[in-house]
Scaffold this active site. Structure first.
Site, PDB file in Angstrom:
ATOM      1  N   LEU A 156      38.405 -14.132 -27.289  1.00 17.12           N
ATOM      2  CA  LEU A 156      38.229 -15.590 -27.236  1.00 17.12           C
ATOM      3  C   LEU A 156      37.756 -16.075 -25.874  1.00 17.12           C
ATOM      4  O   LEU A 156      38.078 -15.510 -24.839  1.00 17.12           O
ATOM      5  CB  LEU A 156      39.504 -16.312 -27.673  1.00 17.12           C
ATOM      6  CG  LEU A 156      40.795 -16.188 -26.883  1.00 17.12           C
ATOM      7  CD1 LEU A 156      40.788 -17.068 -25.661  1.00 17.12           C
ATOM      8  CD2 LEU A 156      41.940 -16.589 -27.807  1.00 17.12           C
ATOM      9  N   LEU A 261      22.260 -16.307 -20.650  1.00 16.66           N
ATOM     10  CA  LEU A 261      21.167 -16.132 -19.685  1.00 16.66           C
ATOM     11  C   LEU A 261      21.035 -17.392 -18.833  1.00 16.66           C
ATOM     12  O   LEU A 261      19.955 -17.708 -18.366  1.00 16.66           O
ATOM     13  CB  LEU A 261      19.845 -15.866 -20.411  1.00 16.66           C
ATOM     14  CG  LEU A 261      19.547 -14.424 -20.833  1.00 16.66           C
ATOM     15  CD1 LEU A 261      18.132 -14.307 -21.377  1.00 16.66           C
ATOM     16  CD2 LEU A 261      19.736 -13.430 -19.682  1.00 16.66           C
ATOM     17  N   GLY A 268      33.009 -16.591 -13.232  1.00 13.72           N
ATOM     18  CA  GLY A 268      34.336 -16.564 -12.618  1.00 13.72           C
ATOM     19  C   GLY A 268      35.347 -16.498 -13.733  1.00 13.72           C
ATOM     20  O   GLY A 268      35.053 -16.010 -14.829  1.00 13.72           O
ATOM     21  N   CYS A 271      38.935 -13.510 -16.531  1.00 16.44           N
ATOM     22  CA  CYS A 271      38.588 -12.283 -17.270  1.00 16.44           C
ATOM     23  C   CYS A 271      37.446 -11.493 -16.652  1.00 16.44           C
ATOM     24  O   CYS A 271      37.671 -10.400 -16.132  1.00 16.44           O
ATOM     25  CB  CYS A 271      38.240 -12.633 -18.712  1.00 16.44           C
ATOM     26  SG  CYS A 271      39.669 -13.221 -19.624  1.00 16.44           S
TER      27      CYS A 271
HETATM   28  C1  UDX Z   1      35.080 -14.267 -21.338  1.00 16.34           C
HETATM   29  C2  UDX Z   1      34.422 -13.656 -22.580  1.00 16.34           C
HETATM   30  O1  UDX Z   1      33.313 -14.452 -22.986  1.00 16.34           O
HETATM   31  C3  UDX Z   1      35.434 -13.537 -23.702  1.00 16.34           C
HETATM   32  O2  UDX Z   1      34.853 -12.914 -24.833  1.00 16.34           O
HETATM   33  C4  UDX Z   1      36.614 -12.741 -23.202  1.00 16.34           C
HETATM   34  O3  UDX Z   1      37.598 -12.677 -24.205  1.00 16.34           O
HETATM   35  C5  UDX Z   1      37.197 -13.350 -21.947  1.00 16.34           C
HETATM   36  O4  UDX Z   1      36.191 -13.494 -20.954  1.00 16.34           O
HETATM   37  P1  UDX Z   1      35.749 -16.749 -20.599  1.00 16.34           P
HETATM   38  O5  UDX Z   1      36.267 -16.135 -19.320  1.00 16.34           O
HETATM   39  O6  UDX Z   1      36.571 -17.772 -21.292  1.00 16.34           O
HETATM   40  O7  UDX Z   1      35.461 -15.602 -21.680  1.00 16.34           O
HETATM   41  O8  UDX Z   1      34.358 -17.455 -20.233  1.00 16.34           O
HETATM   42  P2  UDX Z   1      32.825 -17.285 -20.615  1.00 16.34           P
HETATM   43  O9  UDX Z   1      32.418 -18.396 -21.477  1.00 16.34           O
HETATM   44  O10 UDX Z   1      32.505 -15.922 -21.034  1.00 16.34           O
HETATM   45  O11 UDX Z   1      32.183 -17.558 -19.180  1.00 16.34           O
HETATM   46  C6  UDX Z   1      32.496 -16.712 -18.069  1.00 16.34           C
HETATM   47  C7  UDX Z   1      31.820 -17.194 -16.816  1.00 16.34           C
HETATM   48  O12 UDX Z   1      30.423 -16.920 -16.875  1.00 16.34           O
HETATM   49  C8  UDX Z   1      31.935 -18.681 -16.524  1.00 16.34           C
HETATM   50  O13 UDX Z   1      32.214 -18.838 -15.144  1.00 16.34           O
HETATM   51  C9  UDX Z   1      30.570 -19.236 -16.876  1.00 16.34           C
HETATM   52  O14 UDX Z   1      30.260 -20.382 -16.133  1.00 16.34           O
HETATM   53  C10 UDX Z   1      29.677 -18.061 -16.522  1.00 16.34           C
HETATM   54  N1  UDX Z   1      28.394 -18.015 -17.273  1.00 16.34           N
HETATM   55  C11 UDX Z   1      28.405 -17.867 -18.626  1.00 16.34           C
HETATM   56  C12 UDX Z   1      27.193 -18.077 -16.581  1.00 16.34           C
HETATM   57  O15 UDX Z   1      27.176 -18.190 -15.348  1.00 16.34           O
HETATM   58  N2  UDX Z   1      26.023 -18.003 -17.294  1.00 16.34           N
HETATM   59  C13 UDX Z   1      26.000 -17.852 -18.646  1.00 16.34           C
HETATM   60  O16 UDX Z   1      24.907 -17.780 -19.200  1.00 16.34           O
HETATM   61  C14 UDX Z   1      27.232 -17.793 -19.321  1.00 16.34           C
END
Ligand code: UDX
Length: 446
Positions: A156, A261, A268, A271
């Site tokens: 999730l 992308l 950050g 996870c």
């Molecule tokens: C993530 C995984 O998506 C999820 O499947 C797992 O269970 C836990 O870790 P989460 O930490 O809630 O989930 O956030 P996510 O939506 O994946 O975003 C992670 C980070 O990446 C955020 O800081 C977001 O801003 C960044 N991000 C995401 C980007 O910089 N660019 C993107 O294209 C997507």
């Protein structure tokens, strides 16, 4: 189905509430009294869209209860049938190391052991280093013959946790090596997930190690995808190209895909950063460290984006932060969350503060958490107030309310119309037309 959920954080609280919502009898256990009090009163202890509604609905039915007392999971007198115990506690990064700290998972299993009965199933959901499930299964099997362990990783996303729990992309069962135990564990999990299974959501059965690795591999891939586009952003900056157009163009290729992308300040949260580090540490222990050395680069690209943002902000205010006011829009690690764990936005804010800037941070949901973690920064609830007299405005978390800001009226309150878009989320033309000097990561100056 009688279910207990040990650990009621972002994962456990949502899982408990959603399981009760589909009709199971659920007991959530957490050591944090405040959290248990909130959840018992059907209040979400953190910001998660949709969770308050599910809590209110399910607490009212009496099917969902919370306690700090793990002994409460003991099977009630006269009740028969097995209980399924989910382990949803955190596995943070160990201080000063890359490896994950699995002590909370071990402690959760230790707390469960005296109350387990033959036929019960313990289900691990926490993200753990591969090999953990086999070790825990041995402990459970020795202490309570007839009780078993399955590993059922959770994918999730915060901000979409309810939706991801109710309609997951896939369900993974890591099953015990003994075929009878595996059959029994699968049957219990099929009952727990009867709704999504009936809806045709793919169920993948695997051994423990594969199930554990599915989670770490998925997170490693997502982190790599983000760092890939951020590496392209670095090249675009050097070449005068536009990473947002590049991402849109390559994303049309189905093999690449447009999601994840979004170039910008990088990833950050609780996870991705710690999971890729723990994955490298575990691969090292297994003698497979070479396989994951690329993740060091993924991590380094990600951290460089934060430094780059600080450098750009310094340039915009004339080469030094001293005597300059910097407004930071966003404290949460991503929108629709109040989670500030390893928040790129707060990391940038703190670096600028340390370099002498007067930093004011605003966020629709995460201010309380941010204030506790970074008391040195100034905080304002209202964007207009936060931006008053600003020499530069940094958009670091792309909340919807910031994407829709009116550049003309905001231009009235700042000292200088400098905006840095750390998430490539603003309409560059609109801001430029309103007289702003708009800059973004991975895009030409314009
Ligand atoms: C993530 C995984 O998506 C999820 O499947 C797992 O269970 C836990 O870790 P989460 O930490 O809630 O989930 O956030 P996510 O939506 O994946 O975003 C992670 C980070 O990446 C955020 O800081 C977001 O801003 C960044 N991000 C995401 C980007 O910089 N660019 C993107 O294209 C997507």
């Amino acid at each position: 189905m009688r279910i207990s959920v040990v650990g009621c954080g972002y994962l456990g609280a949502v899982h408990a509430a959603c399981m009760a919502d589909v009709g199971h009898e659920v007991l959530g256990i957490d050591v944090d009294e405040r959290k248990v009090a909130d959840l018992s009163a059907a209040r979400a202890p953190f910001f998660e869209p949709g969770l308050p509604e599910v809590l209110q609905r399910t607490c009212a039915t009496g099917r969902l209860r919370f306690t700090t007392d793990v002994a409460a999971i003991a099977r009630p007198p006269g009740a028969d049938g097995p209980t399924v115990h989910f382990v949803c506690v955190g596995t943070p990064q160990r201080r000063g190391e890359f490896a994950a700290d699995t002590s909370y998972v071990d402690a959760a299993v230790s707390a469960l052991l005296p109350h387990l009965r033959p036929g019960d199933l313990v289900v691990g959901k926490s993200t753990v280093p591969v090999g953990t499930a086999a070790r825990l299964a041995d402990r459970i099997g020795e202490a309570v013959p007839g009780a078993a362990l399955a590993w059922n990783p959770e994918f999730l996303r915060e901000g979409h946790a309810v939706e991801d729990t109710v309609h997951p992309d896939r369900i993974v069962y890591g099953l015990p090596p003994d075929p009878d135990d595996a059959r029994r564990a699968k049957a219990l999990l099929d009952e727990v997930y009867a709704e999504p299974v009936a809806a045709g959501i793919p169920v993948i059965t695997a051994d423990y190690a594969t199930a554990e690795l599915v989670k770490t591999a998925a997170n490693a891939f997502l982190a790599t995808k983000i760092s890939f586009i951020n590496a392209m952003a670095e090249v675009c900056e050097a070449a005068g190209a536009d990473v947002t157009t590049l991402a849109a163009a390559i994303g049309h290729d189905d093999r690449i895909g447009a999601r994840f992308l979004r170039a910008g300040l990088g990833f950050g949260g609780g996870c991705l950063p710690k999971d890729i580090r723990a994955f490298m540490a575990r691969a090292g222990e297994l003698g497979a460290d070479q396989a994951l050395t690329f993740l060091r680069e993924v991590d380094a690209i990600n951290m460089r984006r934060r430094t780059r943002m600080v450098d750009l902000a310094r340039q915009e205010v004339g080469g030094s932060f001293l005597g300059r006011k910097v407004t930071v829009l966003g404290a949460a690690f991503k929108p629709d969350s109040d989670d500030i764990r390893d928040s790129p936005a707060l990391n940038v804010a703190a670096q600028i503060r340390l370099q002498g800037g007067d930093v004011v941070v605003t966020d629709p949901a995460a201010l309380e958490n941010a204030r506790r973690a970074w008391p040195d920064l100034r905080y304002e609830e209202k964007v207009e107030v936060a931006c008053q007299g600003a020499d530069v405005v940094l958009l670091l978390t792309e909340w919807r309310e910031y994407r829709g800001l009116d550049p003309a009226s905001l231009g009235e309150v700042v000292r200088a119309r400098n905006v840095l878009d750390g998430r490539n989320a603003l309409d560059a033309q609109l801001w430029r037309a309103a007289g702003w000097n708009y800059r973004a990561l991975g895009r030409p100056r314009g």
